[in-house]
Design a protein around this motif. Structure first.
Motif, PDB file in Angstrom:
ATOM      1  N   THR A 135       0.831  -1.207   0.000  1.00  0.00           N
ATOM      2  CA  THR A 135       0.000   0.000   0.000  1.00  0.00           C
ATOM      3  C   THR A 135       0.867   1.260   0.000  1.00  0.00           C
ATOM      4  O   THR A 135       0.557   2.248  -0.668  1.00  0.00           O
ATOM      5  CB  THR A 135      -0.939   0.032   1.212  1.00  0.00           C
ATOM      6  N   ILE A 136       1.987   1.211   0.708  1.00  0.00           N
ATOM      7  CA  ILE A 136       2.884   2.372   0.781  1.00  0.00           C
ATOM      8  C   ILE A 136       3.582   2.607  -0.554  1.00  0.00           C
ATOM      9  O   ILE A 136       3.633   3.727  -1.075  1.00  0.00           O
ATOM     10  CB  ILE A 136       3.911   2.176   1.906  1.00  0.00           C
ATOM     11  N   VAL A 137       4.136   1.538  -1.126  1.00  0.00           N
ATOM     12  CA  VAL A 137       4.878   1.673  -2.379  1.00  0.00           C
ATOM     13  C   VAL A 137       3.952   2.100  -3.516  1.00  0.00           C
ATOM     14  O   VAL A 137       4.353   2.889  -4.383  1.00  0.00           O
ATOM     15  CB  VAL A 137       5.597   0.352  -2.715  1.00  0.00           C
ATOM     16  N   MET A 138       2.728   1.601  -3.529  1.00  0.00           N
ATOM     17  CA  MET A 138       1.797   2.006  -4.580  1.00  0.00           C
ATOM     18  C   MET A 138       1.424   3.475  -4.456  1.00  0.00           C
ATOM     19  O   MET A 138       1.234   4.164  -5.466  1.00  0.00           O
ATOM     20  CB  MET A 138       0.555   1.114  -4.556  1.00  0.00           C
ATOM     21  N   ASP A 139       1.332   3.979  -3.241  1.00  0.00           N
ATOM     22  CA  ASP A 139       1.125   5.422  -3.066  1.00  0.00           C
ATOM     23  C   ASP A 139       2.374   6.203  -3.487  1.00  0.00           C
ATOM     24  O   ASP A 139       2.272   7.267  -4.096  1.00  0.00           O
ATOM     25  CB  ASP A 139       0.768   5.740  -1.617  1.00  0.00           C
ATOM     26  N   TRP A 140       3.561   5.701  -3.158  1.00  0.00           N
ATOM     27  CA  TRP A 140       4.804   6.349  -3.605  1.00  0.00           C
ATOM     28  C   TRP A 140       4.810   6.519  -5.116  1.00  0.00           C
ATOM     29  O   TRP A 140       5.019   7.624  -5.638  1.00  0.00           O
ATOM     30  CB  TRP A 140       5.999   5.483  -3.220  1.00  0.00           C
ATOM     31  N   GLY A 142       2.368   6.204  -7.258  1.00  0.00           N
ATOM     32  CA  GLY A 142       1.250   7.024  -7.710  1.00  0.00           C
ATOM     33  C   GLY A 142       1.561   8.505  -7.613  1.00  0.00           C
ATOM     34  O   GLY A 142       1.222   9.297  -8.501  1.00  0.00           O
ATOM     35  N   LYS A 143       2.236   8.895  -6.538  1.00  0.00           N
ATOM     36  CA  LYS A 143       2.623  10.303  -6.382  1.00  0.00           C
ATOM     37  C   LYS A 143       3.718  10.686  -7.362  1.00  0.00           C
ATOM     38  O   LYS A 143       3.753  11.818  -7.861  1.00  0.00           O
ATOM     39  CB  LYS A 143       3.078  10.554  -4.946  1.00  0.00           C
TER      40      LYS A 143
END
Length: 509
Positions: A135-140, A142-143
């Motif tokens: 979840t963290i890496v996908m937000d990274w 995505g940003k």
């Protein structure tokens, strides 16, 4: 031990007695790493495309499995002698076929860690770190792509790592289908229509087939050279109008940023505007080109994504992450969960029931899943955003250079404009020869097969608008300017030979 299992075990390697003996693992692991390090060092020595004939391996490997253990040294020697000749070397700096499968030390080490932990992260409880890191890496990422907050866990959406784009499209199409059928009744599945262009990857057709919509209600909307083979909103609107007049229901649009044949870009913003008038789920397939969109100069190709429902790219193509690693973001994760979730008693736990965690089993087709986020995390951390952008820019620069070399030679033409790091070109028939398209196509078939058979470089082809063209896709991690110059030299030598010159063509060393 000997009396129970036979004397053969007295002299067996330690791994035969304990498949995870730490010291034997250390010893054999070093052997494999050394082998691979030498492989990458010497990779230019191999023919890029495998030169073996079908069935070659059955002639080299015994018909039955060994009864007794074999030493790793023997196995590694057989890998060198028997397996390597049958490999097409995707990591070769002279590989320009299909799309790249770019690797990196960080991606490789992340894969080792993922394999080493060997967790099966189907839900949060099965390994909290696997779920939460994803979840963290996908937000990274995505940003890095400047995706709107509606696609991120920090907003109302979220991301998941699938194996391939085929899976990502199937999951989103299934979610769209079920969301629609829950409103209109499942008996109306025969009225649902799926749209793509005639350049859209065959993954959409396969997904439609599995979802029960193909073939009757699958639309491959025509593109043309006028729009550089991108899907136009006008053609989409025309297709929708015909289906509405026939009493059908538009369901799903797959728009592509970087098509397989020519890296064409569908007009994301205008297509979304058309689709939203009819409640169509829009998926953006940026499998190849999405990685480039972390660079500000390429980000405009996905402008309008804020009006899409889902977006995906393959980090294992052009983001230096080993296969497999498809990144999928959705605005409405609940649509995936409703369509794909199962909750048997043996998987129930307090964390899931609290609704405070993500259970990724409900975001994909399969139950089991690998710790893919580990390698993506290592890639991003090891190189950083600035270096990742520069790696991508270097590939684009090399493709632009090759494009210039082609353009200077009047025997060739650029078939479609270069957008990212792939050049689509063809050889023109010699003056006075049959100038028909069929003759030109056959000429280029011969040119490409001759080049690939020689083994020095490897390229593949596509047919767009009836034109057979050669695709030169830069993206292998080890490729440098000198390799691009070599590739052009090889192309010219083979063209000279086809057009009647006596230029010698050097075989691979």
């Amino acid at each position: 031990m000997g009396s129970l299992h036979g004397d053969v075990l007295e002299n067996s390697p330690a791994c035969a007695l304990n498949p995870l003996d730490p010291e034997e693992f250390r010893k054999q692991g070093h052997m494999v790493i050394d082998f691979l390090a030498d492989y990458y060092r010497d990779i230019e020595k191999y023919p890029v495309r495998s030169q073996v004939e079908p069935g070659y391996l059955r002639k080299r490997i015994p018909e039955t499995a060994p009864y007794n253990p074999e030493p790793m040294e023997t196995i590694m020697q057989d890998i060198q002698n028997d397996i390597v000749p049958g490999i097409t070397h995707w990591q070769s700096p002279n590989y320009y076929a299909y799309f790249p499968s770019s690797g990196s030390t960080a991606g490789f080490l992340g894969e080792m860690l993922s394999t080493g932990f060997n967790v099966v992260g189907f839900n949060w409880m099965s390994s909290p770190a696997a779920t939460e890191l994803e979840t963290i890496v996908m937000d990274w990422l995505g940003k890095m792509l400047k995706l709107p907050n509606s696609f991120l866990f920090s907003g109302d959406g979220g991301g998941v790592l699938q194996g391939t784009t085929c899976e990502a499209i199937l999951c989103t199409l299934t979610a769209a289908r079920d969301r629609m059928l829950n409103k209109i009744g499942r008996e109306n599945i025969g009225r649902l229509v799926v749209y793509g262009s005639d350049q859209t990857h065959c993954a959409l057709q396969k997904a439609a087939q599995i979802a029960g919509i193909f073939p009757c209600n699958f639309r491959a909307v025509q593109t043309s050279k006028k729009t550089a083979f991108g899907l136009s909103p006008e053609n989409l609107q025309d297709a929708i109008n015909k289906d509405l007049d026939a009493g059908l229901l538009p369901l799903f649009l797959c728009a592509t940023v970087g098509t397989t044949s020519s890296t064409a870009v569908d007009l994301v913003g205008p297509l979304c505007e058309v689709a939203k008038q009819y409640g169509i789920w829009v998926h953006i397939d940026a499998a190849y080109a999405g990685s480039a969109c972390i660079c500000p100069e390429f980000r405009h190709y996905i402008d309008g994504v804020e009006n899409a429902d889902s977006f995906s790219l393959n980090a294992h193509k052009w983001f230096f992450t080993t296969l497999d690693c498809c990144c999928l973001w959705v605005k409405d994760p609940s649509a995936l969960v409703k369509a794909l979730s199962t909750n048997p008693e043996y998987l129930r736990n307090k964390a899931t029931e609290s609704k405070q965690v993500v259970d990724y089993k409900d975001w994909q087709i399969a139950l089991s899943r690998r710790f893919r986020s580990m390698k993506l995390w290592l890639v991003i951390r090891s190189y950083g955003v600035a270096n990742l952008r520069n790696f991508l820019r270097t590939h684009v620069k090399m493709a632009k250079y090759f494009e210039g070399l082609v353009a200077k030679d009047k025997r060739f033409e650029i078939v479609v404009p270069r957008t990212f790091a792939m050049v689509c070109f063809r050889l023109l028939p010699a003056s006075g020869d049959d100038s028909s398209n069929e003759a030109a196509n056959e000429l280029n078939r011969k040119l490409l097969e001759g080049i690939n058979a020689a083994g020095r470089i490897y390229m593949t082809h596509a047919v767009v608008g009836g034109i057979y063209m050669i695709r030169f896709a830069v993206g292998a991690t080890l490729t440098e300017d000198r390799h691009v110059n070599l590739a052009w030299q090889v192309v010219r030598e083979h063209a000279d030979a086809l057009l009647g010159s006596t230029v010698a063509i050097s075989p691979i060393d």
